[in-house]
Design a protein around this motif. Structure first.
Motif, PDB file in Angstrom:
ATOM      1  N   LEU A 176       0.851  -1.185   0.000  1.00 47.02           N
ATOM      2  CA  LEU A 176       0.000   0.000   0.000  1.00 47.02           C
ATOM      3  C   LEU A 176       0.893   1.243   0.000  1.00 47.02           C
ATOM      4  CD1 LEU A 176      -2.754   1.428   0.314  1.00 47.02           C
ATOM      5  CD2 LEU A 176      -2.468   1.152   2.793  1.00 47.02           C
ATOM      6  N   VAL A 177       0.615   2.171  -0.908  1.00 49.20           N
ATOM      7  CA  VAL A 177       1.402   3.388  -1.013  1.00 49.20           C
ATOM      8  C   VAL A 177       0.473   4.560  -1.299  1.00 49.20           C
ATOM      9  CG1 VAL A 177       1.841   3.060  -3.479  1.00 49.20           C
ATOM     10  CG2 VAL A 177       3.451   4.407  -2.107  1.00 49.20           C
ATOM     11  N   GLN A 178       0.868   5.743  -0.857  1.00 46.03           N
ATOM     12  CA  GLN A 178       0.066   6.928  -1.118  1.00 46.03           C
ATOM     13  C   GLN A 178       0.274   7.425  -2.550  1.00 46.03           C
ATOM     14  OE1 GLN A 178       1.062   9.826   1.901  1.00 46.03           O
ATOM     15  NE2 GLN A 178      -0.345   8.905   3.384  1.00 46.03           N
ATOM     16  N   PRO A 179      -0.700   8.130  -3.092  1.00 47.60           N
ATOM     17  CA  PRO A 179      -0.512   8.720  -4.432  1.00 47.60           C
ATOM     18  C   PRO A 179       0.747   9.561  -4.474  1.00 47.60           C
ATOM     19  CG  PRO A 179      -2.797   8.881  -3.771  1.00 47.60           C
ATOM     20  CD  PRO A 179      -2.055   8.372  -2.567  1.00 47.60           C
ATOM     21  N   GLY A 180       1.495   9.410  -5.572  1.00 51.70           N
ATOM     22  CA  GLY A 180       2.762  10.107  -5.713  1.00 51.70           C
ATOM     23  C   GLY A 180       3.949   9.321  -5.207  1.00 51.70           C
ATOM     24  N   GLY A 181       3.687   8.223  -4.527  1.00 54.48           N
ATOM     25  CA  GLY A 181       4.759   7.405  -3.970  1.00 54.48           C
ATOM     26  C   GLY A 181       5.371   6.459  -4.980  1.00 54.48           C
ATOM     27  N   SER A 182       6.298   5.639  -4.474  1.00 50.37           N
ATOM     28  CA  SER A 182       7.038   4.712  -5.328  1.00 50.37           C
ATOM     29  C   SER A 182       7.058   3.318  -4.722  1.00 50.37           C
ATOM     30  CB  SER A 182       8.480   5.185  -5.506  1.00 50.37           C
ATOM     31  OG  SER A 182       8.546   6.436  -6.148  1.00 50.37           O
ATOM     32  N   LEU A 183       7.169   2.335  -5.591  1.00 47.02           N
ATOM     33  CA  LEU A 183       7.385   0.945  -5.197  1.00 47.02           C
ATOM     34  C   LEU A 183       8.298   0.307  -6.229  1.00 47.02           C
ATOM     35  CD1 LEU A 183       3.830  -0.410  -4.219  1.00 47.02           C
ATOM     36  CD2 LEU A 183       5.765  -0.083  -2.667  1.00 47.02           C
ATOM     37  N   ARG A 184       9.044  -0.696  -5.799  1.00 49.03           N
ATOM     38  CA  ARG A 184       9.802  -1.497  -6.742  1.00 49.03           C
ATOM     39  C   ARG A 184       9.387  -2.952  -6.600  1.00 49.03           C
ATOM     40  NH1 ARG A 184      16.245  -2.795  -7.642  1.00 49.03           N
ATOM     41  NH2 ARG A 184      15.949  -4.059  -5.762  1.00 49.03           N
ATOM     42  N   LEU A 185       8.870  -3.506  -7.675  1.00 48.63           N
ATOM     43  CA  LEU A 185       8.521  -4.917  -7.708  1.00 48.63           C
ATOM     44  C   LEU A 185       9.706  -5.732  -8.204  1.00 48.63           C
ATOM     45  CD1 LEU A 185       4.958  -4.756  -9.317  1.00 48.63           C
ATOM     46  CD2 LEU A 185       5.617  -4.497  -6.913  1.00 48.63           C
ATOM     47  N   SER A 186       9.844  -6.920  -7.639  1.00 49.91           N
ATOM     48  CA  SER A 186      10.877  -7.855  -8.070  1.00 49.91           C
ATOM     49  C   SER A 186      10.217  -9.163  -8.481  1.00 49.91           C
ATOM     50  CB  SER A 186      11.872  -8.133  -6.947  1.00 49.91           C
ATOM     51  OG  SER A 186      12.530  -6.956  -6.537  1.00 49.91           O
ATOM     52  N   CYS A 187      10.846  -9.845  -9.403  1.00 48.91           N
ATOM     53  CA  CYS A 187      10.346 -11.145  -9.856  1.00 48.91           C
ATOM     54  C   CYS A 187      11.549 -12.052 -10.031  1.00 48.91           C
ATOM     55  CB  CYS A 187       9.594 -10.978 -11.161  1.00 48.91           C
ATOM     56  SG  CYS A 187       9.131 -12.532 -11.963  1.00 48.91           S
ATOM     57  N   ALA A 188      11.657 -13.031  -9.153  1.00 47.39           N
ATOM     58  CA  ALA A 188      12.786 -13.957  -9.168  1.00 47.39           C
ATOM     59  C   ALA A 188      12.414 -15.220  -9.938  1.00 47.39           C
ATOM     60  CB  ALA A 188      13.178 -14.314  -7.745  1.00 47.39           C
ATOM     61  N   ALA A 189      13.246 -15.583 -10.892  1.00 45.09           N
ATOM     62  CA  ALA A 189      12.996 -16.734 -11.750  1.00 45.09           C
ATOM     63  C   ALA A 189      13.865 -17.917 -11.354  1.00 45.09           C
ATOM     64  CB  ALA A 189      13.279 -16.359 -13.204  1.00 45.09           C
TER      65      ALA A 189
END
Length: 112
Positions: free
Chosen positions: A11-24
């Motif tokens: 959950l993040v506020q508008p204007g915020g950032s996230l980084r998704l990772s996907c490990a194979a």
């Protein structure tokens, strides 16, 4: 076992950032193009970003300039850096190795 495991949602506020990772694992990651999709409630799954084996990238118009896809072949991982997040970015985000396997998805919620 051939699989993709996503992480980094939340959950993040508008204007915020996230980084998704996907490990194979279980396949030769460096030889496959990778994609991130998302699916919001009541909507069809849509392609968000893709990266080729040569690191050529493409983005949906709705995320251009805000999201960045990248890959680290040494770590068998693909990333999605998401900046300037908007409420309409709320969705389950899925990682896909083209023609091979899908991840289980990670929830991203953008709300104040």
């Amino acid at each position: 076992q051939v699989q993709l495991v996503e992480s980094g949602g939340g959950l993040v506020q508008p204007g915020g950032s996230l980084r998704l990772s996907c490990a194979a694992s279980g396949f030769t990651f460096s030889t496959y193009a990778m994609r991130w999709y998302r699916q919001a409630p009541g909507k069809e799954r849509e392609l968000v970003a893709s990266i080729s084996t040569r690191r050529d990238t493409n983005y949906a118009d709705s995320v251009k300039g805000r999201f960045t896809i990248s890959r680290d072949n040494a770590k068998n991982t693909v990333y999605l850096q998401m900046n300037s997040l908007k409420p309409e970015d709320t969705a389950v985000y899925y990682c896909n190795a083209v023609g091979v396997v899908w991840g289980q998805g990670t929830q991203v919620s953008v709300s104040s």
